[in-house]
Enzyme design. Structure first.
Site, PDB file in Angstrom:
ATOM      1  N   GLU A   1     -23.540  -5.517 -11.064  1.00  0.00           N
ATOM      2  CA  GLU A   1     -23.523  -4.808  -9.777  1.00  0.00           C
ATOM      3  C   GLU A   1     -24.450  -3.585  -9.835  1.00  0.00           C
ATOM      4  OE1 GLU A   1     -21.968  -6.158  -7.265  1.00  0.00           O
ATOM      5  OE2 GLU A   1     -20.400  -7.408  -8.158  1.00  0.00           O
TER       6      GLU A   1
ATOM      7  N   ARG B   1     -24.904  -2.955   5.596  1.00  0.00           N
ATOM      8  CA  ARG B   1     -23.996  -3.201   4.475  1.00  0.00           C
ATOM      9  C   ARG B   1     -24.224  -4.585   3.845  1.00  0.00           C
ATOM     10  NH1 ARG B   1     -17.753  -0.955   4.208  1.00  0.00           N
ATOM     11  NH2 ARG B   1     -17.304  -1.676   2.109  1.00  0.00           N
TER      12      ARG B   1
ATOM     13  N   LYS C   1     -12.840  -1.073   1.530  1.00  0.00           N
ATOM     14  CA  LYS C   1     -12.289  -2.415   1.766  1.00  0.00           C
ATOM     15  C   LYS C   1     -11.082  -2.609   0.869  1.00  0.00           C
ATOM     16  CE  LYS C   1     -16.429  -5.064   2.922  1.00  0.00           C
ATOM     17  NZ  LYS C   1     -17.213  -6.232   2.492  1.00  0.00           N
TER      18      LYS C   1
ATOM     19  N   HIS D   1     -25.160 -12.354  -4.141  1.00  0.00           N
ATOM     20  CA  HIS D   1     -23.773 -12.770  -3.948  1.00  0.00           C
ATOM     21  C   HIS D   1     -23.631 -14.094  -3.201  1.00  0.00           C
ATOM     22  CE1 HIS D   1     -22.762  -8.885  -5.515  1.00  0.00           C
ATOM     23  NE2 HIS D   1     -21.472  -9.070  -5.330  1.00  0.00           N
TER      24      HIS D   1
ATOM     25  N   GLU E   1     -19.578  -3.118   8.327  1.00  0.00           N
ATOM     26  CA  GLU E   1     -20.398  -4.263   7.965  1.00  0.00           C
ATOM     27  C   GLU E   1     -20.991  -4.983   9.172  1.00  0.00           C
ATOM     28  OE1 GLU E   1     -18.665  -6.383   4.742  1.00  0.00           O
ATOM     29  OE2 GLU E   1     -20.380  -7.712   4.556  1.00  0.00           O
TER      30      GLU E   1
ATOM     31  N   HIS F   1     -21.383 -16.283  -5.171  1.00  0.00           N
ATOM     32  CA  HIS F   1     -20.043 -16.712  -4.734  1.00  0.00           C
ATOM     33  C   HIS F   1     -19.903 -18.225  -4.824  1.00  0.00           C
ATOM     34  CE1 HIS F   1     -19.320 -12.848  -2.231  1.00  0.00           C
ATOM     35  NE2 HIS F   1     -18.617 -12.796  -3.345  1.00  0.00           N
TER      36      HIS F   1
ATOM     37  N   ASN G   1     -24.879  -7.709  -0.463  1.00  0.00           N
ATOM     38  CA  ASN G   1     -24.624  -9.108  -0.818  1.00  0.00           C
ATOM     39  C   ASN G   1     -25.749  -9.704  -1.639  1.00  0.00           C
ATOM     40  OD1 ASN G   1     -22.132  -9.471   0.363  1.00  0.00           O
ATOM     41  ND2 ASN G   1     -23.047  -9.816   2.373  1.00  0.00           N
TER      42      ASN G   1
ATOM     43  N   HIS H   1     -17.022 -12.846 -11.905  1.00  0.00           N
ATOM     44  CA  HIS H   1     -17.806 -12.500 -10.715  1.00  0.00           C
ATOM     45  C   HIS H   1     -19.206 -11.949 -11.062  1.00  0.00           C
ATOM     46  CE1 HIS H   1     -18.666 -11.035  -6.693  1.00  0.00           C
ATOM     47  NE2 HIS H   1     -18.885  -9.838  -7.200  1.00  0.00           N
TER      48      HIS H   1
ATOM     49  N   ARG I   1       2.678   2.028   8.250  1.00  0.00           N
ATOM     50  CA  ARG I   1       1.415   2.079   9.014  1.00  0.00           C
ATOM     51  C   ARG I   1       0.356   2.978   8.368  1.00  0.00           C
ATOM     52  NH1 ARG I   1       5.224   2.160  12.839  1.00  0.00           N
ATOM     53  NH2 ARG I   1       5.517   0.170  13.876  1.00  0.00           N
TER      54      ARG I   1
ATOM     55  N   LYS J   1     -23.976   3.401  -2.656  1.00  0.00           N
ATOM     56  CA  LYS J   1     -23.013   2.641  -1.855  1.00  0.00           C
ATOM     57  C   LYS J   1     -22.446   3.510  -0.733  1.00  0.00           C
ATOM     58  CE  LYS J   1     -19.369  -0.639  -1.448  1.00  0.00           C
ATOM     59  NZ  LYS J   1     -18.407  -1.562  -2.021  1.00  0.00           N
TER      60      LYS J   1
HETATM   61  N1  LIG Z   1     -12.889  -3.674  -2.184  1.00  0.00           N
HETATM   62  C1  LIG Z   1     -14.158  -3.971  -2.434  1.00  0.00           C
HETATM   63  O1  LIG Z   1     -15.076  -3.483  -1.773  1.00  0.00           O
HETATM   64  C2  LIG Z   1     -14.463  -4.885  -3.563  1.00  0.00           C
HETATM   65  C3  LIG Z   1     -15.778  -4.998  -4.035  1.00  0.00           C
HETATM   66  C4  LIG Z   1     -16.004  -5.813  -5.126  1.00  0.00           C
HETATM   67  C5  LIG Z   1     -14.958  -6.502  -5.725  1.00  0.00           C
HETATM   68  N2  LIG Z   1     -13.694  -6.358  -5.248  1.00  0.00           N
HETATM   69  C6  LIG Z   1     -12.555  -7.043  -5.871  1.00  0.00           C
HETATM   70  O2  LIG Z   1     -12.391  -6.517  -7.184  1.00  0.00           O
HETATM   71  C7  LIG Z   1     -11.752  -7.498  -7.999  1.00  0.00           C
HETATM   72  C8  LIG Z   1     -12.452  -7.560  -9.334  1.00  0.00           C
HETATM   73  O3  LIG Z   1     -12.341  -6.306  -9.954  1.00  0.00           O
HETATM   74  P1  LIG Z   1     -12.565  -6.104 -11.526  1.00  0.00           P
HETATM   75  O4  LIG Z   1     -13.818  -6.766 -11.922  1.00  0.00           O
HETATM   76  O5  LIG Z   1     -12.375  -4.676 -11.793  1.00  0.00           O
HETATM   77  O6  LIG Z   1     -11.416  -7.016 -12.158  1.00  0.00           O
HETATM   78  P2  LIG Z   1      -9.919  -6.702 -12.639  1.00  0.00           P
HETATM   79  O7  LIG Z   1      -9.283  -5.692 -11.791  1.00  0.00           O
HETATM   80  O8  LIG Z   1      -9.254  -8.026 -12.740  1.00  0.00           O
HETATM   81  O9  LIG Z   1     -10.142  -6.091 -14.105  1.00  0.00           O
HETATM   82  C9  LIG Z   1     -10.683  -6.899 -15.116  1.00  0.00           C
HETATM   83  C10 LIG Z   1      -9.779  -6.903 -16.349  1.00  0.00           C
HETATM   84  O10 LIG Z   1      -9.943  -5.682 -17.064  1.00  0.00           O
HETATM   85  C11 LIG Z   1      -8.664  -5.075 -17.265  1.00  0.00           C
HETATM   86  N3  LIG Z   1      -8.920  -3.636 -17.313  1.00  0.00           N
HETATM   87  C12 LIG Z   1      -9.154  -2.819 -16.264  1.00  0.00           C
HETATM   88  N4  LIG Z   1      -9.495  -1.604 -16.706  1.00  0.00           N
HETATM   89  C13 LIG Z   1      -9.458  -1.639 -18.049  1.00  0.00           C
HETATM   90  C14 LIG Z   1      -9.729  -0.691 -19.069  1.00  0.00           C
HETATM   91  N5  LIG Z   1     -10.167   0.534 -18.784  1.00  0.00           N
HETATM   92  N6  LIG Z   1      -9.556  -1.064 -20.351  1.00  0.00           N
HETATM   93  C15 LIG Z   1      -9.160  -2.325 -20.656  1.00  0.00           C
HETATM   94  N7  LIG Z   1      -8.936  -3.273 -19.738  1.00  0.00           N
HETATM   95  C16 LIG Z   1      -9.078  -2.927 -18.447  1.00  0.00           C
HETATM   96  C17 LIG Z   1      -7.836  -5.573 -16.125  1.00  0.00           C
HETATM   97  O11 LIG Z   1      -6.460  -5.444 -16.384  1.00  0.00           O
HETATM   98  C18 LIG Z   1      -8.308  -7.024 -16.031  1.00  0.00           C
HETATM   99  O12 LIG Z   1      -7.690  -7.801 -17.007  1.00  0.00           O
HETATM  100  C19 LIG Z   1     -11.795  -8.804  -7.221  1.00  0.00           C
HETATM  101  O13 LIG Z   1     -10.511  -9.082  -6.714  1.00  0.00           O
HETATM  102  C20 LIG Z   1     -12.749  -8.524  -6.078  1.00  0.00           C
HETATM  103  O14 LIG Z   1     -12.441  -9.244  -4.913  1.00  0.00           O
HETATM  104  C21 LIG Z   1     -13.434  -5.566  -4.186  1.00  0.00           C
HETATM  105 ZN   LIG Z   2     -19.870  -8.191  -6.389  1.00  0.00          ZN
END
Ligand SMILES: NC(=O)c1ccc[n+]([C@@H]2O[C@H](COP(=O)([O-])OP(=O)(O)OC[C@H]3O[C@@H](n4cnc5c(N)ncnc54)[C@H](O)[C@@H]3O)[C@@H](O)[C@H]2O)c1
Ligand SMILES: [Zn+2]
Length: 359
Positions: free
Chosen positions: A185, A241, A143, A248, A237, A252, A245, A265, A121, A227
């Protein structure tokens, strides 16, 4: 190092931003009053680069960390991977006093954060974001979650970390494509929330492309500040918030229509921001000069600006599936000049038509 403090009703924590912070993670966890066992969640791309540094630092501070590796990629942000994390947490004997450390990009952060939110939990968790997107976006705001076969991010929880350490040195090893995608972003924050940040990005294009660590520290800190401010006003949200978007809604849709393959993305968001700027001008929220500045910055930072060739009907369908679609209209974020925003209602059909006509 710069620290941004995030103050939410339920919880207060700090985001530390700077160069070489990973080697101090153990001490930072101790200072944040964390105790017990630590489980470090990472993947086969990031772990070989940084896991030794992180586990070594945790050991030096008296923790006995256990490593949990999950496969790399959005396609593994699933309940199967989540279950494998629970298995390892139970096998390693983690209890309520233990904590989880997420070492990686947004995928690792979302998964490990959701595991922390739900295991027993809820146990504390620490974010060590290693992509630009994770440092400026996903690690701030609480999130967490996983994808479902029927849609992205459908299962999740709001759960705030105890501590976030954004080590900008880790961005050196990030692929060019993911680095630039993270910049989309960053541009977003400037375009709708901070004219000074936008102007800084315009003057520092070379430094950004060179990944100048001092500049990155400054830019990541500003984005986190923005942020955090937005999330403090609207943790769940309900209103403000939604400004995050920007770019986005169409982004999306393009991402989904590309089968999450051709566009990452941030690239989809870049194209979505160009469309948002054009629509903002059409609705009288900004000038042609503002549109030109947005398009030019996106282009100079190596991101795409042209919408992919998609059928208008497919675009309407993709937009109609948007989670934020409320009874047929979408709350669409326009830029009001540069650095400010306006909310405008469009139907999916109106958006798709404007977008396809402008091509
Ligand atoms: N929680 C939130 O508020 C929120 C907001 C935006 C996006 N997201 C989520 O985030 C995800 C996308 O995140 P992302 O763009 O970081 O993608 P990711 O986590 O897939 O990372 C991108 C790639 O880079 C690699 N990588 C990471 N750090 C590295 C480094 N320092 N050196 C070399 N390689 C590295 C990873 O292994 C991966 O292959 C999605 O699932 C999305 O839904 C969440
Ligand atoms: Zn985004």
């Amino acid at each position: 190092m710069k620290t941004i403090s995030v103050q939410l009703d339920s919880h207060r924590y700090g985001i530390d931003i700077g160069e070489g912070l990973l080697s101090g993670v153990g001490a930072a966890c101790k200072a944040a009053a964390l105790a017990g066992r630590a489980a470090v969640v990472s993947n086969p791309t990031v772990a070989p680069l940084y896991a030794d540094l992180v586990t070594g630092s945790l050991q030096d501070a008296g923790f006995s960390p256990v490593m949990i590796e999950i496969p790399d990629g959005e396609e593994f942000k699933t309940s199967t991977t989540l279950n494998s994390i629970y298995d390892r947490l139970i096998e390693a004997g983690l209890d309520r006093r233990s904590f989880i450390v997420a070492l990686g990009g947004g995928v690792v952060g979302d998964l490990a954060g959701f595991a922390a939110a739900t295991f027993l939990r809820g146990i504390p968790f620490v974010q060590l974001p290693t992509t630009l997107l994770a440092q400026v976006d996903s690690s701030v705001g609480g999130k967490t979650g996983i994808d479902h076969p029927l849609g992205k991010n459908l299962i999740g929880a709001f759960y705030q970390p105890h501590l976030v350490l954004s080590d900008v040195s880790t961005l050196n090893t990030l692929s060019e494509r993911h680095y630039l995608a993270g910049l989309a972003e960053v541009i977003k924050y400037g375009a709708v929330l901070d004219a000074d940040l936008f102007a800084l990005l315009e003057t520092e294009v070379d430094g950004l492309l060179r990944r100048d660590p001092v500049l990155l520290g400054q830019v990541v800190a500003r984005c986190c500040e923005i942020k955090a401010w937005v999330v403090e006003q609207d943790e769940r949200e309900a209103g403000l918030r939604a400004v995050l978007n920007y770019g986005h809604t169409l982004g999306h849709a393009f991402e989904a229509l590309s089968g999450y393959r051709d566009l990452v993305h941030g690239e989809a968001v870049a194209i979505g921001m160009v469309q948002a700027a054009l629509l903002s001008r059409l609705e009288g929220y900004c000038s042609s000069d503002d549109v030109e500045r947005i398009v030019s910055l996106i282009q100079r930072l190596g991101l795409p600006v042209t919408a992919p060739e998609v059928a208008q009907d497919d675009l309407v369908s993709a937009l109609s599936r948007d989670k934020k679609n409320r009874s047929g209209t979408l709350q669409y974020i326009c830029n009001r000049g540069i650095g400010s925003h306006a909310m405008h209602q469009f139907t999916p059909a109106q958006l798709a038509e404007a977008c396809c006509k402008g091509r």
